[in-house]
Design a protein around this motif. Structure first.
Motif, PDB file in Angstrom:
ATOM      1  N   SER A  91      54.538  36.828   9.685  1.00 47.64           N
ATOM      2  CA  SER A  91      53.755  37.894  10.319  1.00 47.64           C
ATOM      3  C   SER A  91      52.411  37.352  10.806  1.00 47.64           C
ATOM      4  CB  SER A  91      53.555  39.063   9.364  1.00 47.64           C
ATOM      5  OG  SER A  91      52.781  38.695   8.258  1.00 47.64           O
ATOM      6  N   ARG A  92      51.800  36.438  10.064  1.00 44.88           N
ATOM      7  CA  ARG A  92      50.534  35.832  10.478  1.00 44.88           C
ATOM      8  C   ARG A  92      50.713  35.049  11.766  1.00 44.88           C
ATOM      9  NH1 ARG A  92      47.755  30.653   9.096  1.00 44.88           N
ATOM     10  NH2 ARG A  92      49.831  30.151   8.405  1.00 44.88           N
ATOM     11  N   ARG A  93      51.801  34.280  11.858  1.00 46.93           N
ATOM     12  CA  ARG A  93      52.070  33.507  13.090  1.00 46.93           C
ATOM     13  C   ARG A  93      52.237  34.441  14.285  1.00 46.93           C
ATOM     14  NH1 ARG A  93      57.022  30.142  12.575  1.00 46.93           N
ATOM     15  NH2 ARG A  93      56.477  29.535  14.682  1.00 46.93           N
ATOM     16  N   ALA A  94      52.917  35.555  14.090  1.00 51.27           N
ATOM     17  CA  ALA A  94      53.122  36.509  15.181  1.00 51.27           C
ATOM     18  C   ALA A  94      51.787  37.087  15.655  1.00 51.27           C
ATOM     19  CB  ALA A  94      54.061  37.622  14.738  1.00 51.27           C
ATOM     20  N   LEU A  95      50.922  37.451  14.722  1.00 50.95           N
ATOM     21  CA  LEU A  95      49.618  38.002  15.086  1.00 50.95           C
ATOM     22  C   LEU A  95      48.736  36.949  15.765  1.00 50.95           C
ATOM     23  CD1 LEU A  95      49.043  40.141  11.882  1.00 50.95           C
ATOM     24  CD2 LEU A  95      49.477  41.003  14.192  1.00 50.95           C
ATOM     25  N   GLU A  96      48.862  35.708  15.345  1.00 51.68           N
ATOM     26  CA  GLU A  96      48.109  34.620  15.981  1.00 51.68           C
ATOM     27  C   GLU A  96      48.550  34.413  17.425  1.00 51.68           C
ATOM     28  OE1 GLU A  96      48.754  31.344  13.321  1.00 51.68           O
ATOM     29  OE2 GLU A  96      47.071  31.903  12.027  1.00 51.68           O
ATOM     30  N   VAL A  97      49.851  34.566  17.689  1.00 57.86           N
ATOM     31  CA  VAL A  97      50.356  34.415  19.058  1.00 57.86           C
ATOM     32  C   VAL A  97      49.740  35.471  19.964  1.00 57.86           C
ATOM     33  CG1 VAL A  97      52.421  34.631  20.503  1.00 57.86           C
ATOM     34  CG2 VAL A  97      52.489  33.232  18.449  1.00 57.86           C
ATOM     35  N   LEU A  98      49.602  36.706  19.461  1.00 52.74           N
ATOM     36  CA  LEU A  98      48.980  37.760  20.270  1.00 52.74           C
ATOM     37  C   LEU A  98      47.534  37.398  20.613  1.00 52.74           C
ATOM     38  CD1 LEU A  98      50.341  40.949  18.492  1.00 52.74           C
ATOM     39  CD2 LEU A  98      51.019  40.037  20.717  1.00 52.74           C
ATOM     40  N   GLU A  99      46.841  36.763  19.683  1.00 55.39           N
ATOM     41  CA  GLU A  99      45.475  36.303  19.965  1.00 55.39           C
ATOM     42  C   GLU A  99      45.477  35.205  21.019  1.00 55.39           C
ATOM     43  OE1 GLU A  99      42.228  35.802  17.083  1.00 55.39           O
ATOM     44  OE2 GLU A  99      43.738  36.403  15.604  1.00 55.39           O
ATOM     45  N   LEU A 100      46.391  34.254  20.880  1.00 52.98           N
ATOM     46  CA  LEU A 100      46.468  33.156  21.846  1.00 52.98           C
ATOM     47  C   LEU A 100      46.791  33.660  23.246  1.00 52.98           C
ATOM     48  CD1 LEU A 100      48.347  30.477  19.703  1.00 52.98           C
ATOM     49  CD2 LEU A 100      45.960  30.419  20.455  1.00 52.98           C
TER      50      LEU A 100
END
Length: 126
Positions: free
Chosen positions: A41-50
């Protein structure tokens, strides 16, 4: 699996189910909702930031980013004219060391040490 999470959250942002500056679900909530680990879930949220769809504030969480202005520098049009054509109003404020505004617009005094801050506001009526 994290790609499916990104797609689902991206769609909510695009459809404005999550409006700008709205908080995104936490890592824990996303992990429970999609039955994945917190790391996923953290990786998914980081992708939205990127992708520029979200931003984070320390200790507060992640939030939906406001619409972004994309500017192709190879086009021979000014940044401000391009912004106005897309309904975005630009304002320039120069602040002193204490953060107090002392100059707005495009004025500048020679020899002054300043910090520039640029913000773009989307005109909702356009």
């Amino acid at each position: 699996m994290f790609r499916q999470i990104v797609d689902a959250l991206r769609q909510q942002i695009v459809d404005r189910a999550l409006p700008e500056h709205a908080p995104l679900p936490s890592k824990r909530v996303v992990a429970e909702q999609f039955n994945v680990s917190r790391m996923t879930s953290r990786r998914a949220l980081e992708v939205l930031e990127l992708e520029g769809l979200a931003y984070s504030e320390q200790r507060r969480g992640r939030f939906v980013s406001p619409p972004r202005l994309t500017y192709d520098i190879s086009r021979m049009i000014s940044f401000s004219a391009d912004a106005l054509a897309t309904g975005i109003e630009l304002e320039q404020v120069i602040r002193d060391d204490a953060g107090k505004p002392f100059c707005t617009g495009f004025q500048m005094w020679r020899g002054e040490l300043t910090e520039f801050s640029a913000r773009a506001f989307v005109n909702q009526n356009a």
